[in-house]
Scaffold this active site. Structure first.
Site, PDB file in Angstrom:
ATOM      1  N   TYR A  93     -16.673  18.607 -14.060  1.00  0.00           N
ATOM      2  CA  TYR A  93     -16.986  17.292 -14.279  1.00  0.00           C
ATOM      3  C   TYR A  93     -18.134  16.909 -13.374  1.00  0.00           C
ATOM      4  O   TYR A  93     -17.877  17.001 -11.996  1.00  0.00           O
ATOM      5  CB  TYR A  93     -15.731  16.421 -14.114  1.00  0.00           C
ATOM      6  CG  TYR A  93     -15.900  14.867 -14.181  1.00  0.00           C
ATOM      7  CD1 TYR A  93     -16.014  14.255 -15.471  1.00  0.00           C
ATOM      8  CD2 TYR A  93     -15.865  14.220 -13.277  1.00  0.00           C
ATOM      9  CE1 TYR A  93     -16.421  13.132 -15.736  1.00  0.00           C
ATOM     10  CE2 TYR A  93     -16.171  12.844 -13.216  1.00  0.00           C
ATOM     11  CZ  TYR A  93     -16.165  12.062 -14.497  1.00  0.00           C
ATOM     12  OH  TYR A  93     -16.435  10.833 -14.723  1.00  0.00           O
ATOM     13  N   ARG A 113       1.077  -1.262  -0.098  1.00  0.00           N
ATOM     14  CA  ARG A 113       0.114  -0.127  -0.055  1.00  0.00           C
ATOM     15  C   ARG A 113       0.850   1.378  -0.056  1.00  0.00           C
ATOM     16  O   ARG A 113       0.288   2.451  -0.301  1.00  0.00           O
ATOM     17  CB  ARG A 113      -1.100  -0.045   1.198  1.00  0.00           C
ATOM     18  CG  ARG A 113      -2.300   1.122   1.073  1.00  0.00           C
ATOM     19  CD  ARG A 113      -3.080   1.160   2.114  1.00  0.00           C
ATOM     20  NE  ARG A 113      -3.212   0.008   3.079  1.00  0.00           N
ATOM     21  CZ  ARG A 113      -2.723   0.091   4.170  1.00  0.00           C
ATOM     22  NH1 ARG A 113      -1.732   0.874   4.532  1.00  0.00           N
ATOM     23  NH2 ARG A 113      -2.746  -1.158   4.935  1.00  0.00           N
ATOM     24  N   ASP A 163      -7.873  20.502 -12.876  1.00  0.00           N
ATOM     25  CA  ASP A 163      -8.127  19.199 -13.630  1.00  0.00           C
ATOM     26  C   ASP A 163      -7.763  19.380 -14.885  1.00  0.00           C
ATOM     27  O   ASP A 163      -8.318  20.071 -15.658  1.00  0.00           O
ATOM     28  CB  ASP A 163      -9.697  18.875 -13.317  1.00  0.00           C
ATOM     29  CG  ASP A 163      -9.994  17.374 -13.821  1.00  0.00           C
ATOM     30  OD1 ASP A 163      -9.184  17.081 -14.654  1.00  0.00           O
ATOM     31  OD2 ASP A 163     -10.763  16.783 -13.565  1.00  0.00           O
ATOM     32  N   LYS A 166      -8.261   8.823 -19.193  1.00  0.00           N
ATOM     33  CA  LYS A 166      -8.719   9.283 -20.386  1.00  0.00           C
ATOM     34  C   LYS A 166      -7.257   9.504 -21.249  1.00  0.00           C
ATOM     35  O   LYS A 166      -6.837   8.427 -21.564  1.00  0.00           O
ATOM     36  CB  LYS A 166      -9.352  10.688 -20.033  1.00  0.00           C
ATOM     37  CG  LYS A 166     -10.370  10.764 -18.985  1.00  0.00           C
ATOM     38  CD  LYS A 166     -11.543  10.058 -19.408  1.00  0.00           C
ATOM     39  CE  LYS A 166     -12.748   9.756 -18.015  1.00  0.00           C
ATOM     40  NZ  LYS A 166     -13.034  10.908 -17.448  1.00  0.00           N
TER      41      LYS A 166
HETATM   42  C1  LIG Z   1     -13.426  11.040 -16.038  1.00  0.00           C
HETATM   43  C2  LIG Z   1     -13.048  12.565 -15.508  1.00  0.00           C
HETATM   44  C3  LIG Z   1     -12.816  12.420 -14.111  1.00  0.00           C
HETATM   45  C4  LIG Z   1     -12.961  11.318 -13.276  1.00  0.00           C
HETATM   46  O1  LIG Z   1     -12.089  10.201 -13.580  1.00  0.00           O
HETATM   47  P1  LIG Z   1     -12.269   8.687 -13.336  1.00  0.00           P
HETATM   48  O2  LIG Z   1     -10.896   7.974 -13.736  1.00  0.00           O
HETATM   49  O3  LIG Z   1     -13.505   8.246 -14.151  1.00  0.00           O
HETATM   50  O4  LIG Z   1     -12.670   8.469 -11.765  1.00  0.00           O
HETATM   51  C5  LIG Z   1     -12.406  13.652 -13.343  1.00  0.00           C
HETATM   52  N1  LIG Z   1     -12.134  14.788 -14.129  1.00  0.00           N
HETATM   53  C6  LIG Z   1     -12.668  14.737 -15.366  1.00  0.00           C
HETATM   54  C7  LIG Z   1     -12.509  15.925 -16.280  1.00  0.00           C
HETATM   55  C8  LIG Z   1     -12.858  13.534 -16.214  1.00  0.00           C
HETATM   56  O5  LIG Z   1     -13.291  13.565 -17.529  1.00  0.00           O
END
Ligand SMILES: *Cc1c(COP(=O)(O)O)cnc(C)c1O
Length: 354
Positions: free
Chosen positions: A96, A45, A167, A192
């Site tokens: 998001y 961990r 983000d 992504k």
């Molecule tokens: C998909 C996404 C998230 C969340 O990420 P996960 O890997 O699905 O938990 C956060 N911010 C943005 C802009 C996203 O597109």
């Protein structure tokens, strides 16, 4: 590697074992719950060499120290947990949806106060920062594709003594590096673009301040929102081609935005001028539904940043705010041939006209 090597060179070379006889070129997948005591690793961990390789690479591209997480939202939750009881968080109204859901839940439980603001209104956003503890930025926003004046907002937030998170999932460090603007923290859904192949979930936080890194590392150790070693290995493999994929997706998206703009049956094309994401607005939700069901190459699916093109009508999600038009389709443009993408999109738009 030279420290001033270009980003595409660093994406290929960061996080590799040293060039020594018999060393593998790539950091192997270490599947280990625990390690023989007496060294630095101790327990699964706390540390894993495959995560570390990924973290060196993404941290190097963003210009800070990186921690990997089980998902993007695990990373988001870790950051919202930095906010003290009753303190205020300012965020774009089109943040998001998963991050907004966390903010809403924390606010409903009296943990914090959330203020959602139109991120294109720099003066209003800066004013909202005045009594904030944390300022959350997403630029471009999802799926409205609004672009913030991030340096101005970061300056206002810092003048007010607030910490700033960006983000950077949509733009990736290939197109913008928020730590260079002065942001304190970058968060990613690695799921992504960074991983880029729609086959895993992972998240990451990158910070410039070593003291903040230590706080976050200790929390990850104790809460355990850690990634799997295999996911980290795949994500690093994906990151190697991130600059190449973003460059191609961006070229495709710009060309598709241009061609869509010439169609008289498209009400609006929202393309911020960079990146592989775009939105198009049709005159009804019904027509947008028809389009998402009529493509053959484009996949009807949520998520984004994969090398395959996908699309969806965003208001099919009940939680999508009604400031997003009913007929808005979000397109995640992949790396296929642009003429093939166009032919399929054009036939789906034609078919939806009835
Ligand atoms: C998909 C996404 C998230 C969340 O990420 P996960 O890997 O699905 O938990 C956060 N911010 C943005 C802009 C996203 O597109």
């Amino acid at each position: 590697m030279e420290p001033d090597a270009a980003l595409s060179t660093r994406a290929v070379h960061l996080g590799r074992p040293p060039h020594e006889p018999d060393r593998p070129l790539n950091e192997p997948i270490t599947m280990a719950a625990t390690y023989v005591a007496g060294g630095d690793l101790e327990y699964g961990r706390y540390r894993n060499p495959t995560w570390t390789a990924f973290e060196e690479a993404l941290g190097g591209l963003e210009g800070g120290s990186c921690l990997a997480y089980a998902s993007g939202l695990a990373a988001v939750a870790t950051l919202l947990d930095l906010v003290g009881p009753g303190e205020k968080v300012v965020a774009p109204r089109h943040t998001y949806l998963g991050s907004l859901a966390q903010l809403g839940d924390l606010e409903a439980r009296g943990r914090l106060v959330a203020e959602l603001v139109d991120v294109t209104d720099t003066a209003a956003f800066a004013a909202a920062c005045e009594d904030a503890a944390l300022v959350w930025l997403e630029t471009p926003t999802n799926p409205a594709m609004e672009v913030a004046d991030a340096p101005a907002i970061i300056a206002a937030a810092h003048a007010a003594g607030a910490r700033v998170v960006v983000d950077n999932t949509f733009a990736t460090p290939v197109l913008q590096r928020p730590l260079e603007w002065g942001a304190d923290i970058v968060v990613h859904s690695v799921t992504k673009y960074v991983a880029g192949h729609s086959d895993l979930l992972m998240g990451a936080i990158v910070v410039a301040d070593p003291a903040l890194y230590d706080v976050l590392k200790q929390r990850r150790d104790s809460y355990g929102a850690i990634p799997g070693a295999f996911e980290a290995w795949l994500a690093l493999r994906g990151l190697r081609t991130l600059p190449l994929r973003v460059e191609r997706a961006q070229a495709n998206a710009a060309e598709l935005a241009r061609r869509l703009g010439e169609r008289d049956d498209v009400v609006e094309v929202r393309y911020p001028g960079f990146g592989g994401m775009l939105a198009l607005v049709l005159d009804s939700g019904g027509r947008a539904d028809l389009v998402q069901h009529s493509t053959r190459l484009w996949v009807y699916a949520t998520s984004l940043g994969g090398l395959e093109s996908s699309l969806e009508r965003r208001r099919r999600w009940k939680s999508e705010p009604d400031t997003i038009p009913d007929g808005l389709l979000r397109l995640s443009v992949g790396i296929e041939d642009v003429d093939d993408l166009w032919a399929d999109l054009a036939q789906a738009l034609d078919a939806s006209r009835g």
